[in-house]
Motif scaffolding. Structure first.
Motif, PDB file in Angstrom:
ATOM      1  N   CYS A  44      17.115   1.086  -4.009  1.00  0.00           N
ATOM      2  CA  CYS A  44      16.252   2.183  -3.585  1.00  0.00           C
ATOM      3  C   CYS A  44      16.160   2.219  -2.055  1.00  0.00           C
ATOM      4  CB  CYS A  44      14.874   1.996  -4.192  1.00  0.00           C
ATOM      5  SG  CYS A  44      13.701   3.289  -3.751  1.00  0.00           S
ATOM      6  N   VAL A  45      16.146   3.409  -1.523  1.00  0.00           N
ATOM      7  CA  VAL A  45      16.076   3.588  -0.068  1.00  0.00           C
ATOM      8  C   VAL A  45      14.851   2.884   0.516  1.00  0.00           C
ATOM      9  CG1 VAL A  45      14.903   5.829  -0.165  1.00  0.00           C
ATOM     10  CG2 VAL A  45      16.290   5.255   1.812  1.00  0.00           C
ATOM     11  N   GLY A  46      13.762   2.830  -0.224  1.00  0.00           N
ATOM     12  CA  GLY A  46      12.556   2.162   0.262  1.00  0.00           C
ATOM     13  C   GLY A  46      12.771   0.665   0.479  1.00  0.00           C
ATOM     14  N   HIS A  47      13.538   0.035  -0.410  1.00  0.00           N
ATOM     15  CA  HIS A  47      13.847  -1.393  -0.260  1.00  0.00           C
ATOM     16  C   HIS A  47      14.741  -1.624   0.953  1.00  0.00           C
ATOM     17  CE1 HIS A  47      11.830  -2.056  -3.947  1.00  0.00           C
ATOM     18  NE2 HIS A  47      12.836  -1.858  -4.770  1.00  0.00           N
ATOM     19  N   ILE A  48      15.706  -0.731   1.145  1.00  0.00           N
ATOM     20  CA  ILE A  48      16.602  -0.844   2.303  1.00  0.00           C
ATOM     21  C   ILE A  48      15.802  -0.668   3.587  1.00  0.00           C
ATOM     22  CG2 ILE A  48      18.593   0.173   3.485  1.00  0.00           C
ATOM     23  CD1 ILE A  48      19.584   0.994   0.606  1.00  0.00           C
ATOM     24  N   GLN A  49      14.915   0.304   3.595  1.00  0.00           N
ATOM     25  CA  GLN A  49      14.088   0.581   4.773  1.00  0.00           C
ATOM     26  C   GLN A  49      13.211  -0.615   5.103  1.00  0.00           C
ATOM     27  OE1 GLN A  49      10.383   1.609   4.513  1.00  0.00           O
ATOM     28  NE2 GLN A  49      10.405   1.295   6.716  1.00  0.00           N
ATOM     29  N   LYS A  50      12.596  -1.191   4.096  1.00  0.00           N
ATOM     30  CA  LYS A  50      11.713  -2.336   4.327  1.00  0.00           C
ATOM     31  C   LYS A  50      12.491  -3.528   4.881  1.00  0.00           C
ATOM     32  CE  LYS A  50       8.057  -4.985   2.131  1.00  0.00           C
ATOM     33  NZ  LYS A  50       7.268  -5.193   0.922  1.00  0.00           N
ATOM     34  N   LYS A  51      13.671  -3.799   4.321  1.00  0.00           N
ATOM     35  CA  LYS A  51      14.479  -4.921   4.779  1.00  0.00           C
ATOM     36  C   LYS A  51      14.973  -4.696   6.212  1.00  0.00           C
ATOM     37  CE  LYS A  51      18.129  -8.037   3.301  1.00  0.00           C
ATOM     38  NZ  LYS A  51      17.324  -9.256   3.265  1.00  0.00           N
ATOM     39  N   ALA A  52      15.328  -3.471   6.546  1.00  0.00           N
ATOM     40  CA  ALA A  52      15.840  -3.164   7.886  1.00  0.00           C
ATOM     41  C   ALA A  52      14.728  -3.151   8.928  1.00  0.00           C
ATOM     42  CB  ALA A  52      16.563  -1.824   7.873  1.00  0.00           C
ATOM     43  N   GLY A  53      13.507  -2.846   8.499  1.00  0.00           N
ATOM     44  CA  GLY A  53      12.391  -2.797   9.435  1.00  0.00           C
ATOM     45  C   GLY A  53      12.421  -1.583  10.341  1.00  0.00           C
ATOM     46  N   LEU A  54      13.097  -0.531   9.895  1.00  0.00           N
ATOM     47  CA  LEU A  54      13.162   0.715  10.661  1.00  0.00           C
ATOM     48  C   LEU A  54      12.429   1.802   9.890  1.00  0.00           C
ATOM     49  CD1 LEU A  54      16.933   0.544  11.670  1.00  0.00           C
ATOM     50  CD2 LEU A  54      14.954  -0.002  13.105  1.00  0.00           C
ATOM     51  N   THR A  55      12.218   2.932  10.515  1.00  0.00           N
ATOM     52  CA  THR A  55      11.511   4.024   9.843  1.00  0.00           C
ATOM     53  C   THR A  55      12.347   4.564   8.688  1.00  0.00           C
ATOM     54  OG1 THR A  55      12.440   5.747  11.246  1.00  0.00           O
ATOM     55  CG2 THR A  55      10.376   4.705  12.004  1.00  0.00           C
ATOM     56  N   GLN A  56      11.666   5.147   7.722  1.00  0.00           N
ATOM     57  CA  GLN A  56      12.384   5.718   6.589  1.00  0.00           C
ATOM     58  C   GLN A  56      13.307   6.844   7.042  1.00  0.00           C
ATOM     59  OE1 GLN A  56      10.409   6.004   2.956  1.00  0.00           O
ATOM     60  NE2 GLN A  56      12.013   7.173   1.980  1.00  0.00           N
TER      61      GLN A  56
END
Length: 101
Positions: A44-56
């Motif tokens: 899920c894009v939300g998991h990728i966003q959280k791991k990257a630490g960047l804005t959605q």
């Protein structure tokens, strides 16, 4: 496969990191309960966003670039979008590098 778009998509450290994470999601997203359904659909894009630490919005832009280059595929399930690597593009990229470059 458009070579210029492909290499442009690969020219960003975070996008390369996302592709690395998606290569082995079980290892890189161990904090999330990944079921066989999740693995089949992708991450899920939300998991990728959280791991990257960047804005959605930044991650969504990066994923769109990767998708346009054919490096990832997207699957929409309800309100969620899941991404996974498009391994056939990576195979074609390997052939391109081996045979043409």
């Amino acid at each position: 496969m458009e070579k210029i778009e492909l290499f442009k998509a690969l020219s960003n450290k975070t996008r390369l990191q996302i592709l690395t994470w998606l290569k082995n999601p079980e290892a890189h997203f161990a904090d999330y309960e990944l079921t066989s359904k999740h693995i089949m659909n992708g991450i899920c894009v939300g998991h990728i966003q959280k791991k990257a630490g960047l804005t959605q919005s930044t991650i969504s832009e990066y994923l769109a670039i990767l998708q346009r280059a054919g490096l990832v595929t997207a699957t929409r399930v309800g309100q969620w979008t899941y991404y996974k690597r498009n391994e056939s593009t990576f195979e074609a990229l390997g052939n391109l590098i081996t045979n043409e470059l």
